[in-house]
Design a protein around this motif. Structure first.
Motif, PDB file in Angstrom:
ATOM      1  N   GLY A  64       0.782  -1.195  -0.082  1.00  0.00           N
ATOM      2  CA  GLY A  64       0.156   0.101   0.024  1.00  0.00           C
ATOM      3  C   GLY A  64       0.918   1.265   0.068  1.00  0.00           C
ATOM      4  O   GLY A  64       1.797   1.415  -0.720  1.00  0.00           O
ATOM      5  N   GLU A  65       0.542   2.215   1.069  1.00  0.00           N
ATOM      6  CA  GLU A  65       1.257   3.428   1.004  1.00  0.00           C
ATOM      7  C   GLU A  65       2.684   3.345   1.611  1.00  0.00           C
ATOM      8  O   GLU A  65       3.439   4.074   1.635  1.00  0.00           O
ATOM      9  CB  GLU A  65       0.479   4.424   2.081  1.00  0.00           C
ATOM     10  N   GLY A  66       3.305   2.063   2.021  1.00  0.00           N
ATOM     11  CA  GLY A  66       4.376   1.562   2.682  1.00  0.00           C
ATOM     12  C   GLY A  66       4.396   2.259   4.109  1.00  0.00           C
ATOM     13  O   GLY A  66       3.445   2.427   4.770  1.00  0.00           O
ATOM     14  N   ALA A  67       5.576   2.264   4.640  1.00  0.00           N
ATOM     15  CA  ALA A  67       5.925   2.513   6.077  1.00  0.00           C
ATOM     16  C   ALA A  67       5.964   4.245   6.413  1.00  0.00           C
ATOM     17  O   ALA A  67       7.019   4.726   5.706  1.00  0.00           O
ATOM     18  CB  ALA A  67       6.866   1.911   6.861  1.00  0.00           C
ATOM     19  N   THR A  68       5.604   4.543   7.373  1.00  0.00           N
ATOM     20  CA  THR A  68       6.084   6.038   7.845  1.00  0.00           C
ATOM     21  C   THR A  68       6.476   5.782   9.330  1.00  0.00           C
ATOM     22  O   THR A  68       5.820   5.090  10.092  1.00  0.00           O
ATOM     23  CB  THR A  68       4.969   7.124   7.780  1.00  0.00           C
ATOM     24  N   ASP A  69       7.721   6.373   9.647  1.00  0.00           N
ATOM     25  CA  ASP A  69       8.140   6.170  10.965  1.00  0.00           C
ATOM     26  C   ASP A  69       8.330   7.501  11.670  1.00  0.00           C
ATOM     27  O   ASP A  69       8.698   8.344  11.039  1.00  0.00           O
ATOM     28  CB  ASP A  69       9.674   5.624  10.760  1.00  0.00           C
ATOM     29  N   ILE A  70       7.858   7.384  12.877  1.00  0.00           N
ATOM     30  CA  ILE A  70       7.667   8.714  13.406  1.00  0.00           C
ATOM     31  C   ILE A  70       8.199   8.454  15.039  1.00  0.00           C
ATOM     32  O   ILE A  70       7.464   8.109  15.856  1.00  0.00           O
ATOM     33  CB  ILE A  70       6.202   9.388  13.663  1.00  0.00           C
ATOM     34  N   PRO A  71       9.445   8.847  15.471  1.00  0.00           N
ATOM     35  CA  PRO A  71       9.866   8.876  16.765  1.00  0.00           C
ATOM     36  C   PRO A  71       9.649  10.077  17.422  1.00  0.00           C
ATOM     37  O   PRO A  71       9.728  11.098  16.968  1.00  0.00           O
ATOM     38  CB  PRO A  71      11.495   8.730  16.673  1.00  0.00           C
ATOM     39  N   ILE A  72       8.877   9.717  18.516  1.00  0.00           N
ATOM     40  CA  ILE A  72       8.429  10.859  19.564  1.00  0.00           C
ATOM     41  C   ILE A  72       8.939  10.694  20.776  1.00  0.00           C
ATOM     42  O   ILE A  72       9.027   9.483  21.469  1.00  0.00           O
ATOM     43  CB  ILE A  72       7.071  10.876  19.567  1.00  0.00           C
ATOM     44  N   THR A  73       9.585  11.824  21.488  1.00  0.00           N
ATOM     45  CA  THR A  73      10.104  11.860  22.722  1.00  0.00           C
ATOM     46  C   THR A  73       9.222  12.849  23.503  1.00  0.00           C
ATOM     47  O   THR A  73       9.076  13.995  23.175  1.00  0.00           O
ATOM     48  CB  THR A  73      11.721  12.247  22.914  1.00  0.00           C
ATOM     49  N   MET A  74       8.718  12.437  24.520  1.00  0.00           N
ATOM     50  CA  MET A  74       8.196  13.621  25.571  1.00  0.00           C
ATOM     51  C   MET A  74       8.277  13.342  26.951  1.00  0.00           C
ATOM     52  O   MET A  74       9.047  12.429  27.472  1.00  0.00           O
ATOM     53  CB  MET A  74       6.669  13.249  25.147  1.00  0.00           C
ATOM     54  N   THR A  75       7.873  14.170  27.859  1.00  0.00           N
ATOM     55  CA  THR A  75       8.140  14.223  29.196  1.00  0.00           C
ATOM     56  C   THR A  75       7.263  12.803  29.639  1.00  0.00           C
ATOM     57  O   THR A  75       6.273  12.727  29.319  1.00  0.00           O
ATOM     58  CB  THR A  75       8.010  15.488  29.892  1.00  0.00           C
ATOM     59  N   GLU A 114      -3.429  11.820  15.704  1.00  0.00           N
ATOM     60  CA  GLU A 114      -3.611  10.483  16.283  1.00  0.00           C
ATOM     61  C   GLU A 114      -2.396   9.626  17.000  1.00  0.00           C
ATOM     62  O   GLU A 114      -2.254   9.218  17.906  1.00  0.00           O
ATOM     63  CB  GLU A 114      -4.320   9.469  15.324  1.00  0.00           C
ATOM     64  N   SER A 115      -1.350   9.884  16.052  1.00  0.00           N
ATOM     65  CA  SER A 115      -0.293   9.269  16.523  1.00  0.00           C
ATOM     66  C   SER A 115       0.533   9.891  17.575  1.00  0.00           C
ATOM     67  O   SER A 115       0.920   9.122  18.763  1.00  0.00           O
ATOM     68  CB  SER A 115       0.989   9.036  15.269  1.00  0.00           C
ATOM     69  N   ILE A 116       0.491  11.169  17.906  1.00  0.00           N
ATOM     70  CA  ILE A 116       0.966  11.636  19.198  1.00  0.00           C
ATOM     71  C   ILE A 116      -0.061  11.122  20.405  1.00  0.00           C
ATOM     72  O   ILE A 116       0.566  11.013  21.512  1.00  0.00           O
ATOM     73  CB  ILE A 116       0.915  13.259  19.147  1.00  0.00           C
ATOM     74  N   GLU A 117      -1.002  11.058  20.062  1.00  0.00           N
ATOM     75  CA  GLU A 117      -2.005  10.546  21.124  1.00  0.00           C
ATOM     76  C   GLU A 117      -1.662   9.202  21.771  1.00  0.00           C
ATOM     77  O   GLU A 117      -1.452   8.658  22.778  1.00  0.00           O
ATOM     78  CB  GLU A 117      -3.491  10.397  20.810  1.00  0.00           C
TER      79      GLU A 117
END
Lengths: 236, 235
Positions: free
Chosen positions: A175-186, A208-211
């Motif tokens: 399909g659309e392939g992969a999207t990678d989102i590394p997130i760092t939070m407190t 949504e992904s941040i949630e």
């Protein structure tokens, strides 16, 4: 067609690989920690605050945080050349930026806190494991910090959002392939100290992904917290 | 949290909330909450909350006696590594005798160990002094290193622990607040026993009633020594 999305390793979409954490793994360092996401293992060692060399990089206002990220040559299936590379330099810098909002080095002018991160075994999400280990190692070294940080990677496989990518998912091609989102939070998920995005995603899905990351970071924080607390209880 | 009760905290953790408490060392006030900014044991005294760190580098305080290593010589003093974030500086004027500026290396050279007192801690550096009793260059004996955060346990309440070790081993012991300890006895065996005892204390530093434990430990050691002596005698 409503069909439950199947991940290659059979995890649920919001399931993190088994996590392990330990502090005090490097006896000679001022502080150290190990953090593991399934088959991804990172160790971090902290030295300092100590005098900054070279001298021209000293900051008379506050201490400097200096991170070095490196993968061990045996961490992946094909041996990788040891030493700094374009990728490891980028991740070193990213780790520095992800951690510097929480460390408080105002009282240590002209000094440096060195954080060395090594990846012993890699199966994607190495930078997230590295940041998690580094946050614990900094706390273990007695460096004043506003909060701990937790890091997790969110991925979009075709159209589905999943938590904590592994190597198979990172190379997703359907399909659309992969999207990678590394997130760092407190630890409370209140503030984001680092976010990267590799691929394509809509604004709605990014929110949504941040949630999703916020929920996952709570679980990671618990692992970090209990590792730090247990190490001290054992000594007592 | 009740009086004198200690709990382990990590950075960012809320220790107590409420307006009656005051933030002390290692803590910060955020809104109503008192939040830890360091990893360690949280303690309350008269509504003042503080965190005692149990790891990390040595933080010098004025009046501390420290043991350091001469790192470099300058035209008017010595630069001394005391294990803190920045090196200490010992000026010629703080040595209680006349020194020719050209003969600095004859008094103390690079690599020599020195017992000094922290005279002042400022943003730009740490000044040391030798103007007090028991300070000066270390000429003999052995020096061992422990974590600086465990020094209070080695000293004990009003010096009870260190004076007991001194008594049992017939050694002269100077404990530097930075974690370096100088041991000087008449016999090398005494010095090694004192070293063993101090390392034992540092390792068991969170056990309750440690002074008694160490007393027992000394008795065990002396029994073992007695046995070995007997065996030797039979041969």
């Amino acid at each position: 067609m409503v069909k439950e999305f199947k991940r290659p390793d059979g995890r649920k979409v919001d399931e993190i690989r088994e996590m392990k954490a330990k502090v005090g793994v490097v006896p000679n360092a001022d502080g150290s920690a190990m953090f593991q996401f399934g088959e991804t293992i990172a160790i971090a060692a902290v030295y300092g605050p100590k005098e900054m060399h070279p001298q021209h990089e000293q900051d008379p206002e506050k201490g400097v945080l200096r991170c070095t990220y490196n993968m061990m040559s045996f961490s992946v299936a094909d041996r990788i050349r040891p030493g700094p590379s374009r990728r490891s330099q980028e991740i070193s810098k990213i780790t520095e930026w992800a951690l510097s909002p929480v460390v408080m080095l105002e009282n240590f002018p002209n000094t440096v806190v060195d954080v060395h991160i090594y990846i012993l075994q890699a199966n994607a999400s190495t930078r997230c494991a590295g940041i998690n280990a580094a946050a614990m190692a900094l706390a273990h070294a007695g460096v004043p910090m506003k909060d701990l940080v937790t890091s997790v990677s969110i991925g979009k496989l075709n159209k589905t959002l999943v938590v904590d990518l592994n190597k198979d998912e990172e190379d997703w091609e359907e399909g659309e392939g992969a999207t990678d989102i590394p997130i760092t939070m407190t630890s409370t998920g209140e503030k984001i100290t680092h976010i990267q995005l590799d691929g394509k995603i809509s604004v709605k899905q990014l929110k949504e992904s941040i949630e999703l990351a916020r929920k996952a970071s709570k679980k990671i924080y618990e692992v970090q917290k209990s590792a730090l607390k247990n190490s001290m209880e054992e000594e007592q | 949290m009740s009086e004198n009760q200690r709990k382990i905290v990590i950075p960012g953790e809320v220790i107590v909330s409420g307006e009656d408490y005051l933030p002390g060392e290692g803590t910060e006030k955020r809104g109503e909450n008192i939040v830890a900014i360091r990893y360690g044991l949280a303690e309350e005294q008269n509504k003042l909350i503080k965190v005692i760190p149990l790891s990390g580098v040595y933080e010098p305080r004025r009046g501390n006696v420290v043991i350091g290593r001469v790192e470099n010589l300058t035209f008017n003093g010595w630069i001394i590594d005391i294990g803190s974030a920045v090196n200490g500086f010992l000026p010629i004027l703080e040595v209680p005798k006349y020194i020719n500026k050209n003969d600095l290396a004859e008094i103390m050279d690079i690599g020599d160990m020195v017992i000094a007192k922290v005279w002042s801690v400022k943003r730009k550096g740490i000044d040391l002094s030798l103007k007090s009793r028991g300070l000066g260059k270390v000429e003999e004996g052995i020096i061992i290193k422990i974590n600086s955060k465990r020094v209070p346990r080695v000293i004990g309440k009003e010096g009870s622990m260190v004076s007991m070790i001194k008594e049992k081993t017939n050694c002269n012991i100077t404990v530097g607040q930075n974690g370096l300890i100088w041991i000087k006895g008449d016999r090398i065996e005494d010095e090694l026993l004192a070293k063993k005892a101090i390392l034992f204390v540092a390792e068991k530093s969170y056990v309750n009633g440690l002074t008694d434990k160490v007393k027992e430990w000394f008795e065990e050691i002396s029994l073992e020594d007695g046995k070995t002596v007997k065996k030797g005698g039979k041969k």
